[in-house]
Scaffold this motif. Structure first.
Motif, PDB file in Angstrom:
ATOM      1  N   GLY A 282       2.265   2.544  -7.651  1.00 28.67           N
ATOM      2  CA  GLY A 282       2.372   3.526  -6.046  1.00 28.67           C
ATOM      3  C   GLY A 282       3.234   1.873  -5.773  1.00 28.67           C
ATOM      4  O   GLY A 282       3.552   0.763  -6.300  1.00 28.67           O
TER       5      GLY A 282
ATOM      6  N   GLY B 160       4.781   1.480  -2.152  1.00 30.86           N
ATOM      7  CA  GLY B 160       3.974   1.269  -0.478  1.00 30.86           C
ATOM      8  C   GLY B 160       4.805  -0.100  -0.475  1.00 30.86           C
ATOM      9  O   GLY B 160       4.533  -0.980  -1.545  1.00 30.86           O
TER      10      GLY B 160
ATOM     11  N   THR C  78       2.182  -2.213  -0.157  1.00 28.23           N
ATOM     12  CA  THR C  78       1.045  -3.050  -1.124  1.00 28.23           C
ATOM     13  C   THR C  78       1.965  -3.235  -2.139  1.00 28.23           C
ATOM     14  O   THR C  78       1.883  -4.565  -3.272  1.00 28.23           O
ATOM     15  N   GLY C  79       2.214  -2.261  -3.135  1.00 24.91           N
ATOM     16  CA  GLY C  79       2.600  -2.342  -5.035  1.00 24.91           C
ATOM     17  C   GLY C  79       4.273  -2.998  -4.223  1.00 24.91           C
ATOM     18  O   GLY C  79       3.948  -3.924  -5.419  1.00 24.91           O
TER      19      GLY C  79
ATOM     20  N   LYS D  55       9.180   6.059   6.698  1.00 21.39           N
ATOM     21  CA  LYS D  55       8.498   5.750   6.202  1.00 21.39           C
ATOM     22  C   LYS D  55       8.286   4.492   6.488  1.00 21.39           C
ATOM     23  O   LYS D  55       9.104   3.472   6.782  1.00 21.39           O
ATOM     24  N   ARG D  56       7.819   3.663   6.313  1.00 22.20           N
ATOM     25  CA  ARG D  56       7.493   1.908   6.453  1.00 22.20           C
ATOM     26  C   ARG D  56       8.091   1.394   5.563  1.00 22.20           C
ATOM     27  O   ARG D  56       8.024   1.415   4.052  1.00 22.20           O
TER      28      ARG D  56
ATOM     29  N   VAL E  27       7.877   9.082 -11.803  1.00 21.97           N
ATOM     30  CA  VAL E  27       6.489   9.635 -12.056  1.00 21.97           C
ATOM     31  C   VAL E  27       7.250  10.609 -10.631  1.00 21.97           C
ATOM     32  O   VAL E  27       5.872  11.865  -9.857  1.00 21.97           O
ATOM     33  N   ARG E  28       8.176  10.978  -9.621  1.00 20.37           N
ATOM     34  CA  ARG E  28       8.656  12.240  -8.908  1.00 20.37           C
ATOM     35  C   ARG E  28       8.484  13.430 -10.176  1.00 20.37           C
ATOM     36  O   ARG E  28       8.551  14.521  -9.465  1.00 20.37           O
TER      37      ARG E  28
ATOM     38  N   ALA F  11      -2.268   1.388  -6.367  1.00 19.72           N
ATOM     39  CA  ALA F  11      -1.375   0.761  -4.979  1.00 19.72           C
ATOM     40  C   ALA F  11      -1.317   1.458  -4.580  1.00 19.72           C
ATOM     41  O   ALA F  11       0.159   1.399  -4.169  1.00 19.72           O
ATOM     42  N   THR F  12      -1.973   3.169  -4.377  1.00 21.56           N
ATOM     43  CA  THR F  12      -1.628   4.107  -3.658  1.00 21.56           C
ATOM     44  C   THR F  12      -2.329   4.361  -2.478  1.00 21.56           C
ATOM     45  O   THR F  12      -2.775   5.344  -1.963  1.00 21.56           O
ATOM     46  N   GLY F  13      -2.605   3.412  -1.650  1.00 20.35           N
ATOM     47  CA  GLY F  13      -2.607   3.745  -0.161  1.00 20.35           C
ATOM     48  C   GLY F  13      -3.970   4.133   0.337  1.00 20.35           C
ATOM     49  O   GLY F  13      -4.948   3.922  -0.203  1.00 20.35           O
ATOM     50  N   PHE F  14      -4.225   4.256   1.226  1.00 18.00           N
ATOM     51  CA  PHE F  14      -5.669   4.825   2.236  1.00 18.00           C
ATOM     52  C   PHE F  14      -5.244   5.628   2.769  1.00 18.00           C
ATOM     53  O   PHE F  14      -3.995   6.506   3.233  1.00 18.00           O
TER      54      PHE F  14
HETATM   55  P1  NA7 Z   1       1.088   2.859   1.085  1.00 15.90           P
HETATM   56  O1  NA7 Z   1       2.418   3.160   1.320  1.00 15.90           O
HETATM   57  O2  NA7 Z   1       0.297   4.583   0.867  1.00 15.90           O
HETATM   58  O3  NA7 Z   1       1.652   3.823  -0.377  1.00 15.90           O
HETATM   59  C1  NA7 Z   1       1.259   4.601  -1.604  1.00 15.90           C
HETATM   60  C2  NA7 Z   1       1.854   3.873  -3.001  1.00 15.90           C
HETATM   61  O4  NA7 Z   1       1.038   5.102  -4.410  1.00 15.90           O
HETATM   62  C3  NA7 Z   1       3.196   5.301  -2.366  1.00 15.90           C
HETATM   63  O5  NA7 Z   1       4.053   4.854  -3.310  1.00 15.90           O
HETATM   64  C4  NA7 Z   1       2.760   6.924  -3.286  1.00 15.90           C
HETATM   65  O6  NA7 Z   1       3.835   7.042  -3.274  1.00 15.90           O
HETATM   66  C5  NA7 Z   1       2.157   6.224  -4.268  1.00 15.90           C
HETATM   67  N1  NA7 Z   1       1.287   6.917  -4.311  1.00 15.90           N
HETATM   68  C6  NA7 Z   1       0.237   7.826  -3.868  1.00 15.90           C
HETATM   69  N2  NA7 Z   1       0.044   8.879  -4.621  1.00 15.90           N
HETATM   70  C7  NA7 Z   1       0.214   9.102  -5.643  1.00 15.90           C
HETATM   71  C8  NA7 Z   1       0.324   9.818  -7.274  1.00 15.90           C
HETATM   72  N3  NA7 Z   1      -0.486  10.742  -7.087  1.00 15.90           N
HETATM   73  N4  NA7 Z   1       1.076   9.530  -7.498  1.00 15.90           N
HETATM   74  C9  NA7 Z   1       1.996   8.660  -8.166  1.00 15.90           C
HETATM   75  N5  NA7 Z   1       2.150   7.625  -6.888  1.00 15.90           N
HETATM   76  C10 NA7 Z   1       1.333   8.069  -5.884  1.00 15.90           C
HETATM   77  O7  NA7 Z   1       0.243   2.512   0.448  1.00 15.90           O
HETATM   78  P2  NA7 Z   1       0.570   0.533   0.802  1.00 15.90           P
HETATM   79  O8  NA7 Z   1      -1.058   0.597   0.296  1.00 15.90           O
HETATM   80  O9  NA7 Z   1       1.743   0.418   0.453  1.00 15.90           O
HETATM   81  O10 NA7 Z   1       0.601   0.300   2.233  1.00 15.90           O
HETATM   82  C11 NA7 Z   1       0.262   0.979   3.007  1.00 15.90           C
HETATM   83  C12 NA7 Z   1       0.091   0.221   4.729  1.00 15.90           C
HETATM   84  O11 NA7 Z   1      -0.159  -1.245   4.004  1.00 15.90           O
HETATM   85  C13 NA7 Z   1       1.717  -0.487   4.561  1.00 15.90           C
HETATM   86  O12 NA7 Z   1       2.607   0.773   4.792  1.00 15.90           O
HETATM   87  C14 NA7 Z   1       1.802  -0.982   5.476  1.00 15.90           C
HETATM   88  O13 NA7 Z   1       1.718  -1.162   6.779  1.00 15.90           O
HETATM   89  C15 NA7 Z   1       0.726  -1.959   4.732  1.00 15.90           C
HETATM   90  P3  NA7 Z   1       4.551   8.668  -2.469  1.00 15.90           P
HETATM   91  O14 NA7 Z   1       5.365   7.935  -1.050  1.00 15.90           O
HETATM   92  O15 NA7 Z   1       3.587   9.004  -1.564  1.00 15.90           O
HETATM   93  O16 NA7 Z   1       5.758   9.800  -3.041  1.00 15.90           O
END
Ligand code: NA7
Length: 599
Positions: free
Chosen positions: A235, A237, A239-240, A379-380, A401-402, A429-432
């Motif tokens: 991840g 985003g 966080t990562g 995107k943020r 991993v795209r 670091a795969t978000g919420f």
């Molecule tokens: P984000 O911004 O939702 O980022 C999650 C990251 O995890 C993002 O890069 C995703 O890639 C990646 N992701 C999620 N699922 C997968 C899978 N299955 N395979 C590979 N990568 C994946 O969460 P954050 O915690 O970083 O940030 C959330 C918010 O917190 C941020 O926007 C601020 O407002 C504070 P993707 O982009 O979906 O391709």
């Protein structure tokens, strides 16, 4: 930002139980969100003697982060009895849970705090140490506020709400906790934040991993030492992007698994200059009024102009100035039409791609890190500090991993593109499951047994993001279809809380028991929300703002993009006109018709 002063037409008047550590081989222990944990049963502390009352409290507030703390304070001021249930072992919400290395706020600290509306004394006494405060300092601040305002005594910690059911007979919300405790209140306010249910993708084999795994949003309180370890971060985003440079300093080797590169802008964090802090404090009232009236809740000097009207040389000069300044100035102070004009957006996107290519020494890695699939700010955009430089280290490798998605988690690592990356630890670091995940986890059930999740099966339906028909006296702070995450949160939190408190005060003043939006008002707000969203480029990008990160989640823009100031004006007009669009009622005999009937 677009704005539209549409107004819906009226139809009528502690014992901390530290959580978040992760056991080897189980990814569940690192998750967070309603329903994620159980606890031993105990009585609901602080319950009042009901006497002849039909409820235990006037109001129940769920969550003790920024929103819950201010809601508690505001309802207390009205003389209400309030109980706050907080899933964590302490106050802080987002800042209680997100303890991963590098966790830091992306709003400037001087604006990421309560205004004088909470307390002039706190504003005067509190000093931030950095331009962008790190998680421990924000958590200290929120504890300081809690103690100064004597809020702790009304908060029950380690109290996860597992159901909230509306009883129309009593006009009451009955709340059940994970430990079996129950209580009831006239008003239910959710203050659960927007990013509070962690998302861990269901990678095949995830439970077979024999090393340690962590989710950034449920980080062990004792911290993690990655020294000498082989680490995977999945991840990239916000966080990562914060965690990678810190983990890279410790790990023997770090593999960063990237699906989508982001337009990361430097934060240029530094110790907060005393004269700047004093200047902000000195003109606080003016600056906060400016923030409240702004598009994103920050008192920046928004440039009302389009990049397409400037020569390449002039644009470059403007971009370079914002780049040097750091932070959200790139998005907010350069040109104002990025979200509605692709041509304008292309200019800033190209500038940022150029910067990334410059910063990353290996051209192939730089190219992979340069986003091409979405416009800037759809995107943020993360703020970064050493993220791109981290890829110049010998011990950091970017894995795309795209084109070759994560195939599986093996007992020893991550497999993608036919290759296994053996690691000791995996950091998700795969978000919420943003904005709705935690609300649904509470099993909120309104009139006639309707679940919130079912009502919103095709996407949220709210009036002002704050209320939803069929759920009388349920108030949602920073809910979907309110500005929420498209803003500097404390500013919109204060506005949401004050509007809710004013409404509850109004009800009491007029000996009324409740409020519920009329069908027509809700329909008009949803239509307005969608109309404003449709005018932007946001709908074309897969982002968590669009619910696109969670399989099966309705694809719609979750936050309201009409602007913080415009939203405040609309809410104020609604209140000024006697809570236009809301049905105000006295006990069940005056309750409105069931949801679905014309309001
Ligand atoms: P984000 O911004 O939702 O980022 C999650 C990251 O995890 C993002 O890069 C995703 O890639 C990646 N992701 C999620 N699922 C997968 C899978 N299955 N395979 C590979 N990568 C994946 O969460 P954050 O915690 O970083 O940030 C959330 C918010 O917190 C941020 O926007 C601020 O407002 C504070 P993707 O982009 O979906 O391709």
């Amino acid at each position: 930002m677009t704005s539209d002063n549409h107004v819906a037409q009226p139809t009528q008047n502690a014992n901390p139980q530290e959580a978040g550590s992760h056991e080897a081989g189980s990814h569940e222990a690192g998750s967070r969100g309603a329903g994620s944990r159980g606890a031993e049963r105990h009585d609901v502390a602080g319950r009042q003697d009901r006497g002849n009352r039909v409820v235990d409290y006037d109001a129940i507030v769920v969550g003790a982060g920024f929103s819950g703390l201010y809601m508690l304070h505001s309802l207390r001021k009205l003389g209400l009895s309030v109980r706050v249930y907080e899933q964590g072992g302490g106050v802080g919400g987002t800042w209680y849970w997100n303890r991963y290395p590098g966790a830091r706020c992306d709003s400037e600290s001087v604006y990421y705090m309560f205004s004088d509306h909470m307390s002039e004394d706190i504003l005067a006494e509190w000093d931030w140490s950095e331009r962008f405060a790190a998680q421990p300092e924000i958590l200290r601040y929120l504890n300081f506020v809690t103690d100064k305002m004597d809020l702790r005594r009304d908060i029950q910690f380690n109290a996860e709400v597992t159901s909230a059911i509306y009883d129309a007979e009593r006009d009451a919300w009955d709340v059940t906790l994970a430990d079996g405790g129950t209580s009831s209140a006239r008003f239910l306010v959710t203050a659960v934040g927007c990013l509070s249910s962690t998302n861990t993708p269901k990678f095949p084999g995830i439970d077979t991993f024999t090393g340690k795994s962590y989710h950034t949003g449920a980080w062990p309180h004792e911290g993690v030492d990655f020294t000498g370890q082989r680490v995977a971060v999945i991840g990239t985003g916000a966080t990562g992007v914060q965690a990678v440079p810190e983990i890279a300093k410790q790990a023997a080797h770090l593999w960063v698994f990237q699906r989508t590169p982001n337009f990361d802008v430097p934060n240029r964090n530094r110790p907060l200059e005393a004269d700047y802090a004093a200047e902000v404090k000195g003109s606080y009232k003016e600056l906060w009024e400016k923030a409240r009236a702004s598009g994103f809740g920050l008192p920046y000097q928004v440039a009302e102009r389009s990049a397409v009207d400037y020569s390449p040389e002039e644009r470059e000069r403007i971009f370079e100035a914002a780049w040097a300044k750091g932070g959200f100035y790139m998005g907010l102070e350069t040109f104002s039409d990025y979200l509605v004009n692709k041509e304008s957006n292309d200019t800033v996107a190209e500038f940022l791609r150029g910067k990334i290519r410059e910063m990353v020494k290996d051209p192939a890695t730089g190219e992979l890190l340069a986003p091409k699939d979405h416009p800037f700010f759809t995107k943020r955009p993360p703020l970064e500090s050493g993220y791109y430089e981290a890829f110049n280290r010998d011990n950091v490798t970017l894995v795309d991993v795209r084109n070759a998605p994560v195939e599986e988690i093996t007992p020893h690592g991550v497999r993608t593109g036919g290759q296994e990356y053996e690691v000791d630890s995996i950091v998700y670091a795969t978000g919420f499951d943003a904005m709705t995940g935690t609300l649904y986890g509470m099993n909120i059930t309104g009139r006639d047994g309707q679940k919130l999740e079912d009502k919103w099966a095709d996407g949220p339906r709210t009036y002002l993001g704050l209320t939803t028909r069929g759920f009388p006296n349920l108030f949602i702070i920073t809910g979907p279809q309110s500005p929420s995450v498209l803003s500097n949160m404390p500013v919109v939190i204060e506005q949401n809380v004050e509007w809710i408190a004013d409404l509850i005060g109004h009800l009491r003043e007029h000996a009324l028991d409740g409020a519920e939006p009329a069908q027509e008002a809700e329909d008009q707000w949803v239509a307005h929300h969608n109309q404003v969203a449709a005018a932007t480029l946001l709908l074309g990008t897969d982002s968590w703002w669009m619910g696109a990160n969670i399989p099966g989640k309705p694809r719609t823009l979750y936050p309201y993009v009409g602007g913080v100031g415009a939203f405040r004006d609309i809410c104020r007009d609604v209140a000024d006109q006697g809570y236009q669009g809301l049905t105000l009622f006295r006990n069940e005999k005056d309750a409105p018709a069931p949801a679905g009937a014309s309001g």
